[in-house]
Design a protein around this motif. Structure first.
Motif, short mmCIF file in Angstrom:
data_model
loop_
_atom_site.label_atom_id
_atom_site.label_comp_id
_atom_site.label_asym_id
_atom_site.label_seq_id
_atom_site.Cartn_x
_atom_site.Cartn_y
_atom_site.Cartn_z
N LEU A 1 0.88 4.67 4.95
CA LEU A 1 0.60 5.18 4.35
C LEU A 1 -0.71 3.87 2.67
O LEU A 1 -1.16 4.78 2.03
N LEU A 2 -0.73 3.02 3.20
CA LEU A 2 -1.40 2.35 2.56
C LEU A 2 -2.11 2.17 2.78
O LEU A 2 -3.16 2.51 2.00
N ALA A 3 -3.13 2.81 4.12
CA ALA A 3 -4.01 2.44 4.24
C ALA A 3 -4.93 4.18 3.61
O ALA A 3 -5.73 3.50 3.79
N LEU A 4 -3.94 5.21 3.93
CA LEU A 4 -4.15 6.45 3.18
C LEU A 4 -4.69 6.18 1.70
O LEU A 4 -5.38 7.13 0.66
N GLU A 5 -3.95 5.61 1.45
CA GLU A 5 -4.25 5.27 -0.88
C GLU A 5 -5.62 4.22 -0.64
O GLU A 5 -6.49 4.71 -1.07
N LEU A 6 -6.09 3.60 -0.04
CA LEU A 6 -7.22 2.43 0.47
C LEU A 6 -8.58 3.90 0.26
O LEU A 6 -9.44 3.18 -0.52
N ARG A 7 -8.12 4.09 1.53
CA ARG A 7 -8.85 5.27 1.74
C ARG A 7 -9.80 6.32 0.92
O ARG A 7 -10.21 6.89 0.04
N GLU A 8 -8.36 6.68 -0.03
CA GLU A 8 -8.91 7.47 -1.27
C GLU A 8 -9.61 6.82 -2.20
O GLU A 8 -10.10 7.91 -3.60
N LEU A 9 -9.86 5.38 -2.54
CA LEU A 9 -10.42 5.08 -3.50
C LEU A 9 -11.73 4.75 -3.02
O LEU A 9 -12.43 3.68 -3.83
N VAL B 1 5.76 5.35 -3.13
CA VAL B 1 5.35 4.75 -5.30
C VAL B 1 4.73 4.03 -4.93
O VAL B 1 4.05 3.69 -5.88
N LEU B 2 4.92 3.14 -4.25
CA LEU B 2 3.85 1.77 -4.54
C LEU B 2 2.49 1.40 -3.82
O LEU B 2 2.27 0.76 -4.31
N ALA B 3 2.96 1.91 -2.37
CA ALA B 3 1.21 2.10 -1.97
C ALA B 3 0.32 2.24 -3.15
O ALA B 3 -0.65 1.64 -2.97
N PRO B 4 0.06 3.39 -3.96
CA PRO B 4 -1.18 3.58 -5.13
C PRO B 4 -1.48 2.63 -5.86
O PRO B 4 -1.70 1.71 -5.95
N LEU C 1 -0.06 -0.84 -5.17
CA LEU C 1 -0.98 -1.94 -4.49
C LEU C 1 -2.11 -1.61 -4.18
O LEU C 1 -3.19 -2.40 -4.03
N ALA C 2 -3.08 -0.25 -4.02
CA ALA C 2 -4.15 -0.65 -3.15
C ALA C 2 -5.11 -0.54 -4.39
O ALA C 2 -5.98 -0.76 -4.79
N GLN C 3 -4.67 0.03 -5.85
CA GLN C 3 -5.19 -0.61 -7.14
C GLN C 3 -5.93 -1.46 -6.92
O GLN C 3 -6.92 -2.48 -7.41
N ALA C 4 -4.28 -2.85 -6.95
CA ALA C 4 -4.26 -4.57 -7.39
C ALA C 4 -5.35 -4.40 -6.31
O ALA C 4 -6.02 -5.36 -6.37
N LEU C 5 -5.71 -3.79 -5.14
CA LEU C 5 -6.28 -4.55 -3.98
C LEU C 5 -8.17 -4.43 -4.22
O LEU C 5 -8.84 -5.49 -4.22
#
Length: 374
Positions: free
Chosen positions: A21-29, A334-337, A339-343
């Protein structure tokens, strides 16, 4: 010697619910992402599999504790629905909930007050996630990470079991109970246990299809909080049952050992005997205890104070963690988005995401006492 190629903006070790799920949120960004994963499947030899694969996938629609994180996690179903609209089926579905107390005159507590509840069928998620990641443009490497080396200037080099290596400026450990094997200096509150369930086929018809039967409280949570003080191995059995493909997952056996090392998996024969006997000793589980089923075991990461490790490690620049969840299927989406933003986001967006993580009691994994509930 030729330098290893730069893999991506972010490399994630672990392709379960957290890493996926973190990978998917990162790709959204718009970030480029490589996921390295060598987790065995549910059909693996000896019944060993990933923690994600045998999770109950429970999504209570109310806070399980009076904390900001619990209140945020109560909205996890909305995140799962958004993910399914974007990426197709991931196993989320509404589900009837029946809470049991194990008394002789068993009544479902939710019969008078229907509780908002949903479930992610973990078998569906594990089967679909690699396809979804590939379709989203995530590069997936089926290999085991043998060693992590911090680079003299910046970033990390990963040495893989297939003889290759990768370099990245930002590395996220999302490999659950195997994170400490990769970086031993992780905070001592991150610990591991062995979990086991019985896979039943088919679902017991008399319990009502698409119904989850859960105890009012799980003993596992209390055992995890006592983990730091254990001087010998301790196990317990919680009695629950949830739909899983066409069958069900029954019971939860938890084994916690002293110390920080994961150790070898326990004897499947002994664990199954303990699990069935534990169910037989509880009035709700007794009628189900000896149904034919196959034992599934997995190594599980948890934090002894109940709050996960999320964020960068100050002592290891470029190294981030996303693990130790007490209710991963509720907390991760709910946390993955955030963390992705912070990354990968810059400026105000990254600052806002980091600030929100701090408000939740997260974002400082290696700060003493950072994971105390607020």
């Amino acid at each position: 010697m030729t330098a290893a190629p730069l893999a991506a903006d972010v490399v994630i070790v672990g392709g379960g619910v957290a890493g996926g799920l973190l990978a998917l949120e990162l790709r959204e960004l718009g970030a480029s992402v490589t996921v390295v994963d060598a987790t065995s499947s549910p059909s693996a030899q000896g019944g060993l599999c990933s923690a994600s694969a045998i999770s109950y996938g429970a999504l209570p629609g109310w806070p399980l504790a009076p904390t900001p994180l619990a209140r945020l996690a109560a909205g996890a179903s909305r995140r799962w629905c958004r993910l399914q609209r974007r990426h197709g089926a991931l196993g989320w579905r509404p589900c009837r909930l029946r809470l049991h107390v194990g008394g002789a005159g068993l009544r479902a507590l939710s019969a008078w007050w229907p509780l908002p509840f949903a479930q992610v069928d973990s078998a569906v998620l594990v089967a679909r996630l690699p396809l979804v990641l590939a379709a989203a443009g995530v590069m997936c490497r089926a290999a085991r990470v043998e060693r992590l080396d911090p680079q003299p200037t910046a970033g990390w080099e990963l040495h893989l079991s297939d003889g290759t290596s990768l370099q990245t400026s930002k590395l996220v450990l999302a490999a659950g109970a195997h994170c400490r094997q990769l970086w031993s200096a992780l905070p001592s509150r991150l610990r591991s246990s062995w979990a086991a369930v019985l896979e039943l086929a088919p679902y017991p018809a008399h319990l009502g299809r698409a119904t989850a039967w859960l105890p009012v409280s799980f003993g596992r949570a209390g055992l995890e909080r006592r983990a730091a003080g254990l001087s010998q191995p301790e196990w317990l059995v919680d009695s629950g049952l949830v739909p899983w493909v066409d069958g069900a997952l029954l019971g939860q056996h938890t084994l916690v050992r002293p110390g920080l090392e994961l150790g070898a998996p326990p004897s499947s024969v002994e664990v199954e005997q303990q699990l069935r006997q534990g169910l037989a000793g509880q009035s709700w589980g007794a009628p189900l205890a000896w149904l034919p089923g196959q034992l599934r075991q997995a190594a599980v990461a948890f934090c002894s104070e109940g709050v996960p490790l999320v964020g960068p490690l100050a002592a290891a620049p470029g190294l981030w963690v996303f693990t130790g969840f007490s209710a991963g299927f509720s907390q991760v989406p709910v946390l993955a988005p955030l963390l992705a933003q912070a990354l990968v986001s810059g400026g105000a967006q990254a600052e806002a995401a980091t600030r929100r993580l701090h408000q939740l009691g997260l974002g400082r994994p290696d700060q003493v006492g950072a994971d105390r509930c607020r």
